[in-house]
Design a protein around this motif. Structure first.
Motif, PDB file in Angstrom:
ATOM      1  N   MET A   1      -7.106  16.264  -1.891  1.00 26.20           N
ATOM      2  CA  MET A   1      -7.695  15.019  -1.374  1.00 26.20           C
ATOM      3  C   MET A   1      -6.549  14.454  -0.487  1.00 26.20           C
ATOM      4  O   MET A   1      -5.432  14.345  -0.771  1.00 26.20           O
ATOM      5  CB  MET A   1      -7.794  13.994  -2.473  1.00 26.20           C
ATOM      6  N   THR A   2      -6.902  14.080   0.697  1.00 25.30           N
ATOM      7  CA  THR A   2      -6.064  13.348   1.820  1.00 25.30           C
ATOM      8  C   THR A   2      -5.903  11.901   1.561  1.00 25.30           C
ATOM      9  O   THR A   2      -6.923  11.069   1.282  1.00 25.30           O
ATOM     10  CB  THR A   2      -6.671  13.433   3.214  1.00 25.30           C
ATOM     11  N   THR A   3      -4.678  11.477   1.222  1.00 21.85           N
ATOM     12  CA  THR A   3      -4.373   9.844   1.212  1.00 21.85           C
ATOM     13  C   THR A   3      -4.068   9.425   2.416  1.00 21.85           C
ATOM     14  O   THR A   3      -3.300  10.058   3.296  1.00 21.85           O
ATOM     15  CB  THR A   3      -3.702   9.573  -0.131  1.00 21.85           C
ATOM     16  N   GLU A   4      -4.090   7.977   2.496  1.00 22.51           N
ATOM     17  CA  GLU A   4      -3.591   7.215   3.678  1.00 22.51           C
ATOM     18  C   GLU A   4      -2.513   6.328   3.312  1.00 22.51           C
ATOM     19  O   GLU A   4      -2.350   5.599   2.173  1.00 22.51           O
ATOM     20  CB  GLU A   4      -4.778   6.396   4.593  1.00 22.51           C
ATOM     21  N   ARG A   5      -1.540   6.046   3.977  1.00 24.98           N
ATOM     22  CA  ARG A   5      -0.754   5.007   4.144  1.00 24.98           C
ATOM     23  C   ARG A   5      -1.122   3.803   5.081  1.00 24.98           C
ATOM     24  O   ARG A   5      -1.601   3.675   6.101  1.00 24.98           O
ATOM     25  CB  ARG A   5       0.449   5.600   4.680  1.00 24.98           C
ATOM     26  N   ARG A   6      -0.974   2.735   3.839  1.00 24.35           N
ATOM     27  CA  ARG A   6      -1.317   1.364   4.678  1.00 24.35           C
ATOM     28  C   ARG A   6      -0.053   0.361   4.217  1.00 24.35           C
ATOM     29  O   ARG A   6       1.070   0.514   3.584  1.00 24.35           O
ATOM     30  CB  ARG A   6      -2.489   0.725   3.723  1.00 24.35           C
ATOM     31  N   VAL A   7      -0.072  -0.504   5.137  1.00 21.82           N
ATOM     32  CA  VAL A   7       1.116  -1.576   5.225  1.00 21.82           C
ATOM     33  C   VAL A   7       0.722  -2.767   5.019  1.00 21.82           C
ATOM     34  O   VAL A   7      -0.543  -3.506   5.479  1.00 21.82           O
ATOM     35  CB  VAL A   7       1.840  -1.669   6.602  1.00 21.82           C
ATOM     36  N   LEU A   8       1.366  -3.804   3.844  1.00 20.36           N
ATOM     37  CA  LEU A   8       1.038  -5.076   3.611  1.00 20.36           C
ATOM     38  C   LEU A   8       2.212  -5.775   4.119  1.00 20.36           C
ATOM     39  O   LEU A   8       3.428  -5.619   3.717  1.00 20.36           O
ATOM     40  CB  LEU A   8       0.790  -5.208   2.211  1.00 20.36           C
ATOM     41  N   VAL A   9       2.081  -6.788   4.944  1.00 15.87           N
ATOM     42  CA  VAL A   9       3.150  -7.714   5.488  1.00 15.87           C
ATOM     43  C   VAL A   9       2.899  -9.087   4.765  1.00 15.87           C
ATOM     44  O   VAL A   9       2.009  -9.703   4.610  1.00 15.87           O
ATOM     45  CB  VAL A   9       2.774  -7.969   6.877  1.00 15.87           C
TER      46      VAL A   9
END
Length: 278
Positions: A1-9
Protein backbone atom coordinates in the motif's frame (compact mmCIF):
# COMPACT_ATOMS: atom_id res chain seq x y z
CA UNK A 1 0.00 0.00 0.00
CA UNK A 2 1.34 3.41 -0.98
CA UNK A 3 1.03 6.14 1.61
CA UNK A 4 1.37 9.87 1.17
CA UNK A 5 3.06 12.59 3.13
CA UNK A 6 1.09 15.60 4.27
CA UNK A 7 2.00 18.82 6.04
CA UNK A 8 0.07 20.63 8.77
CA UNK A 9 1.12 24.23 9.36
CA UNK A 10 0.58 25.77 12.79
CA UNK A 11 1.03 29.43 13.65
CA UNK A 12 3.70 28.84 16.32
CA UNK A 13 5.38 26.26 18.54
CA UNK A 14 2.84 26.32 21.38
CA UNK A 15 -0.04 25.73 18.96
CA UNK A 16 1.89 22.91 17.30
CA UNK A 17 2.74 21.20 20.61
CA UNK A 18 -0.84 21.45 21.87
CA UNK A 19 -2.30 20.10 18.63
CA UNK A 20 0.08 17.14 18.41
CA UNK A 21 -0.40 16.33 22.11
CA UNK A 22 -4.19 16.26 21.78
CA UNK A 23 -3.99 14.16 18.63
CA UNK A 24 -1.62 11.73 20.34
CA UNK A 25 -3.84 11.28 23.37
CA UNK A 26 -6.92 10.63 21.25
CA UNK A 27 -5.11 8.16 19.02
CA UNK A 28 -3.51 6.18 21.84
CA UNK A 29 -6.86 5.79 23.57
CA UNK A 30 -8.27 4.34 20.33
CA UNK A 31 -5.26 2.08 19.79
CA UNK A 32 -5.49 0.56 23.25
CA UNK A 33 -9.23 0.04 22.90
CA UNK A 34 -8.79 -1.66 19.53
CA UNK A 35 -5.54 -3.55 20.03
CA UNK A 36 -4.95 -3.84 23.76
CA UNK A 37 -1.59 -2.03 23.73
CA UNK A 38 0.41 0.56 21.82
CA UNK A 39 4.10 0.70 20.89
CA UNK A 40 5.28 4.31 20.70
CA UNK A 41 8.68 5.59 19.55
CA UNK A 42 9.86 8.88 21.05
CA UNK A 43 12.31 11.44 19.75
CA UNK A 44 14.49 14.05 21.40
CA UNK A 45 15.09 17.70 20.63
CA UNK A 46 13.44 20.82 21.96
CA UNK A 47 10.23 20.55 19.92
CA UNK A 48 9.79 16.85 20.57
CA UNK A 49 10.27 17.44 24.29
CA UNK A 50 7.78 20.31 24.17
CA UNK A 51 5.18 17.96 22.69
CA UNK A 52 5.80 15.43 25.47
CA UNK A 53 5.43 18.18 28.06
CA UNK A 54 2.13 19.22 26.49
CA UNK A 55 0.92 15.61 26.73
CA UNK A 56 1.84 15.52 30.43
CA UNK A 57 0.07 18.81 31.07
CA UNK A 58 -3.18 17.76 29.41
CA UNK A 59 -6.02 16.58 31.70
CA UNK A 60 -6.79 13.99 29.00
CA UNK A 61 -3.57 12.13 29.86
CA UNK A 62 -5.51 10.37 32.61
CA UNK A 63 -7.78 8.77 30.01
CA UNK A 64 -4.91 6.55 28.87
CA UNK A 65 -4.05 3.29 30.57
CA UNK A 66 -0.34 3.96 30.50
CA UNK A 67 0.44 0.44 31.73
CA UNK A 68 -0.47 -0.75 28.22
CA UNK A 69 1.94 1.57 26.42
CA UNK A 70 5.38 0.38 25.34
CA UNK A 71 7.87 3.24 24.99
CA UNK A 72 10.86 3.04 22.65
CA UNK A 73 13.28 5.62 21.25
CA UNK A 74 14.33 6.28 17.67
CA UNK A 75 17.86 7.20 18.66
CA UNK A 76 20.02 8.05 21.63
CA UNK A 77 23.26 9.81 22.48
CA UNK A 78 26.02 7.52 23.76
CA UNK A 79 26.20 9.07 27.22
CA UNK A 80 25.84 7.84 30.83
CA UNK A 81 22.41 6.97 32.17
CA UNK A 82 20.70 10.08 33.51
CA UNK A 83 22.81 12.53 31.50
CA UNK A 84 20.85 15.69 30.72
CA UNK A 85 21.56 15.29 27.00
CA UNK A 86 20.10 11.81 26.70
CA UNK A 87 16.74 11.66 24.95
CA UNK A 88 15.59 9.24 27.63
CA UNK A 89 16.35 11.71 30.41
CA UNK A 90 14.49 14.51 28.64
CA UNK A 91 11.47 12.29 27.95
CA UNK A 92 11.29 11.13 31.55
CA UNK A 93 11.35 14.68 32.87
CA UNK A 94 8.84 15.93 30.33
CA UNK A 95 6.34 13.06 30.39
CA UNK A 96 7.22 9.63 31.73
CA UNK A 97 7.84 10.76 35.32
CA UNK A 98 4.31 12.21 35.36
CA UNK A 99 2.26 9.26 34.14
CA UNK A 100 1.89 5.72 35.55
CA UNK A 101 3.94 3.86 32.95
CA UNK A 102 4.96 0.27 33.58
CA UNK A 103 8.75 0.50 33.81
CA UNK A 104 8.99 -2.99 32.32
CA UNK A 105 7.51 -1.49 29.15
CA UNK A 106 9.85 1.50 28.97
CA UNK A 107 12.74 0.51 26.74
CA UNK A 108 15.61 3.02 26.75
CA UNK A 109 18.76 2.46 24.76
CA UNK A 110 21.76 1.18 26.74
CA UNK A 111 23.99 3.85 28.27
CA UNK A 112 27.73 4.38 28.00
CA UNK A 113 28.34 3.61 31.68
CA UNK A 114 26.79 0.14 31.63
CA UNK A 115 29.82 -1.91 30.64
CA UNK A 116 29.09 -2.27 26.93
CA UNK A 117 30.80 -0.83 23.92
CA UNK A 118 28.57 1.01 21.49
CA UNK A 119 28.38 -1.82 18.97
CA UNK A 120 27.35 -4.27 21.69
CA UNK A 121 24.75 -1.74 22.79
CA UNK A 122 23.23 -1.65 19.30
CA UNK A 123 22.98 -5.43 19.29
CA UNK A 124 21.39 -5.46 22.73
CA UNK A 125 18.71 -2.94 21.73
CA UNK A 126 17.92 -4.91 18.60
CA UNK A 127 17.53 -8.01 20.77
CA UNK A 128 15.25 -6.10 23.13
CA UNK A 129 13.08 -5.04 20.21
CA UNK A 130 12.88 -8.59 18.88
CA UNK A 131 11.85 -9.92 22.28
CA UNK A 132 8.70 -7.78 22.11
CA UNK A 133 7.68 -8.59 18.55
CA UNK A 134 4.40 -10.29 17.86
CA UNK A 135 4.46 -13.91 16.76
CA UNK A 136 5.78 -14.16 13.23
CA UNK A 137 7.28 -10.64 13.25
CA UNK A 138 10.89 -9.60 13.73
CA UNK A 139 10.21 -6.31 15.49
CA UNK A 140 7.30 -4.69 17.32
CA UNK A 141 4.64 -2.93 15.31
CA UNK A 142 5.16 0.74 16.08
CA UNK A 143 1.82 2.53 16.14
CA UNK A 144 3.26 6.06 16.36
CA UNK A 145 6.84 7.16 15.80
CA UNK A 146 7.84 10.72 16.61
CA UNK A 147 10.78 12.19 14.71
CA UNK A 148 12.48 15.54 14.77
CA UNK A 149 14.29 16.97 11.76
CA UNK A 150 17.59 18.81 11.84
CA UNK A 151 18.47 21.81 9.65
CA UNK A 152 20.62 19.40 7.62
CA UNK A 153 17.66 17.06 7.13
CA UNK A 154 18.80 14.36 9.55
CA UNK A 155 16.27 12.23 11.40
CA UNK A 156 16.99 10.11 14.47
CA UNK A 157 20.82 9.87 14.23
CA UNK A 158 20.86 9.26 10.49
CA UNK A 159 22.97 12.10 9.12
CA UNK A 160 23.62 13.25 5.55
CA UNK A 161 26.64 11.87 3.74
CA UNK A 162 27.03 9.08 6.29
CA UNK A 163 26.32 5.38 5.99
CA UNK A 164 23.31 5.45 8.32
CA UNK A 165 20.57 6.73 5.98
CA UNK A 166 21.34 4.12 3.33
CA UNK A 167 21.32 1.02 5.54
CA UNK A 168 18.75 -1.27 3.95
CA UNK A 169 18.15 -3.73 6.78
CA UNK A 170 15.66 -3.09 9.62
CA UNK A 171 17.54 -2.91 12.89
CA UNK A 172 19.74 -0.80 15.13
CA UNK A 173 23.07 0.75 14.24
CA UNK A 174 25.93 2.30 16.17
CA UNK A 175 26.90 5.73 14.87
CA UNK A 176 30.59 6.48 15.41
CA UNK A 177 30.99 9.72 13.48
CA UNK A 178 28.03 11.96 14.25
CA UNK A 179 28.68 15.52 13.02
CA UNK A 180 26.85 16.72 16.12
CA UNK A 181 28.25 15.93 19.56
CA UNK A 182 28.55 13.41 20.97
CA UNK A 183 30.12 11.52 18.09
CA UNK A 184 28.77 8.22 19.40
CA UNK A 185 25.04 7.53 19.01
CA UNK A 186 22.61 4.69 18.57
CA UNK A 187 19.81 4.77 16.03
CA UNK A 188 17.06 2.73 14.47
CA UNK A 189 17.66 2.26 10.77
CA UNK A 190 15.46 3.86 8.13
CA UNK A 191 13.69 0.58 7.21
CA UNK A 192 12.78 0.00 10.86
CA UNK A 193 11.54 3.58 11.28
CA UNK A 194 9.51 3.17 8.11
CA UNK A 195 7.85 0.03 9.44
CA UNK A 196 5.90 2.36 11.76
CA UNK A 197 2.22 2.70 11.00
CA UNK A 198 2.25 6.44 11.65
CA UNK A 199 5.29 8.71 11.54
CA UNK A 200 4.76 12.16 12.99
CA UNK A 201 7.57 14.60 12.28
CA UNK A 202 7.64 17.74 14.41
CA UNK A 203 9.77 20.70 13.40
CA UNK A 204 9.81 24.45 13.75
CA UNK A 205 11.89 27.38 12.59
CA UNK A 206 13.04 28.96 9.36
CA UNK A 207 16.32 27.01 9.54
CA UNK A 208 14.36 23.80 8.89
CA UNK A 209 12.53 25.12 5.81
CA UNK A 210 15.21 24.35 3.16
CA UNK A 211 15.70 20.73 4.24
CA UNK A 212 11.96 20.15 4.46
CA UNK A 213 11.40 21.64 1.04
CA UNK A 214 14.14 19.50 -0.49
CA UNK A 215 12.80 16.36 1.17
CA UNK A 216 9.28 16.91 -0.10
CA UNK A 217 10.61 17.71 -3.57
CA UNK A 218 12.32 14.31 -3.80
CA UNK A 219 15.91 14.89 -2.70
CA UNK A 220 18.13 11.84 -2.23
CA UNK A 221 18.02 10.10 1.13
CA UNK A 222 21.79 10.22 1.46
CA UNK A 223 21.83 14.00 1.03
CA UNK A 224 18.59 14.75 2.95
CA UNK A 225 17.73 11.74 5.13
CA UNK A 226 14.22 12.95 5.99
CA UNK A 227 13.37 12.48 2.32
CA UNK A 228 13.34 8.73 2.97
CA UNK A 229 10.82 8.78 5.82
CA UNK A 230 7.47 7.13 5.03
CA UNK A 231 5.17 5.33 7.46
CA UNK A 232 2.98 2.45 6.38
CA UNK A 233 -0.30 4.30 7.06
CA UNK A 234 0.42 7.99 7.59
CA UNK A 235 3.34 10.37 7.43
CA UNK A 236 2.53 13.81 8.78
CA UNK A 237 4.82 16.81 9.15
CA UNK A 238 3.65 19.06 11.98
CA UNK A 239 5.41 22.37 11.38
CA UNK A 240 5.14 26.03 12.26
CA UNK A 241 4.69 28.86 9.79
CA UNK A 242 8.42 29.68 9.75
CA UNK A 243 9.29 26.16 8.55
CA UNK A 244 6.66 26.18 5.79
CA UNK A 245 8.19 28.57 3.27
CA UNK A 246 9.57 25.89 0.91
CA UNK A 247 6.75 23.35 1.23
CA UNK A 248 4.81 22.66 -1.99
CA UNK A 249 1.30 24.07 -1.68
CA UNK A 250 -0.23 20.79 -2.83
CA UNK A 251 1.07 18.97 0.24
CA UNK A 252 -0.31 21.38 2.81
CA UNK A 253 -3.55 20.31 4.45
CA UNK A 254 -5.87 22.70 6.25
CA UNK A 255 -4.36 23.06 9.70
CA UNK A 256 -5.97 20.62 12.11
CA UNK A 257 -6.40 21.64 15.70
CA UNK A 258 -7.04 18.27 17.27
CA UNK A 259 -10.04 18.51 19.57
CA UNK A 260 -9.90 15.09 21.15
CA UNK A 261 -13.47 14.42 20.02
CA UNK A 262 -12.74 13.44 16.43
CA UNK A 263 -11.77 10.25 14.68
CA UNK A 264 -8.16 10.16 13.46
CA UNK A 265 -9.20 10.77 9.85
CA UNK A 266 -11.21 13.91 10.59
CA UNK A 267 -9.70 17.35 10.24
CA UNK A 268 -10.85 20.70 11.55
CA UNK A 269 -10.04 23.03 8.63
CA UNK A 270 -8.59 26.16 10.16
CA UNK A 271 -5.87 27.58 7.94
CA UNK A 272 -3.01 29.01 10.00
CA UNK A 273 -1.11 32.05 8.76
CA UNK A 274 2.07 30.96 7.03
CA UNK A 275 3.63 34.17 5.86
CA UNK A 276 3.24 33.06 2.23
CA UNK A 277 0.00 34.81 1.39
CA UNK A 278 -2.26 31.83 2.02
Amino acid sequence: MTTERRVLVHPDRPALAASVAARFLTKVIDLIEDEGEAHIVLTGGSVGTEVLRAIAQSPARNSIDWSLVHVWWGDERWLPRGDDERNETQARRALLDHVPVDERKVHPFPASDEGLDIDEAATRYADELRSHAAEGAEFPRFAITFLGVGPDGHVASLFPEREGPTVTVPGVIAVHDSPKPPAGRLSLTMPLLNSSERIWLVLTGADKAPALGLALAGASVQEVPVAGVLGTKRTVFFIDADASTDVPESLIMPTSYWTGAMDQSDWLPTRAPSGRGR
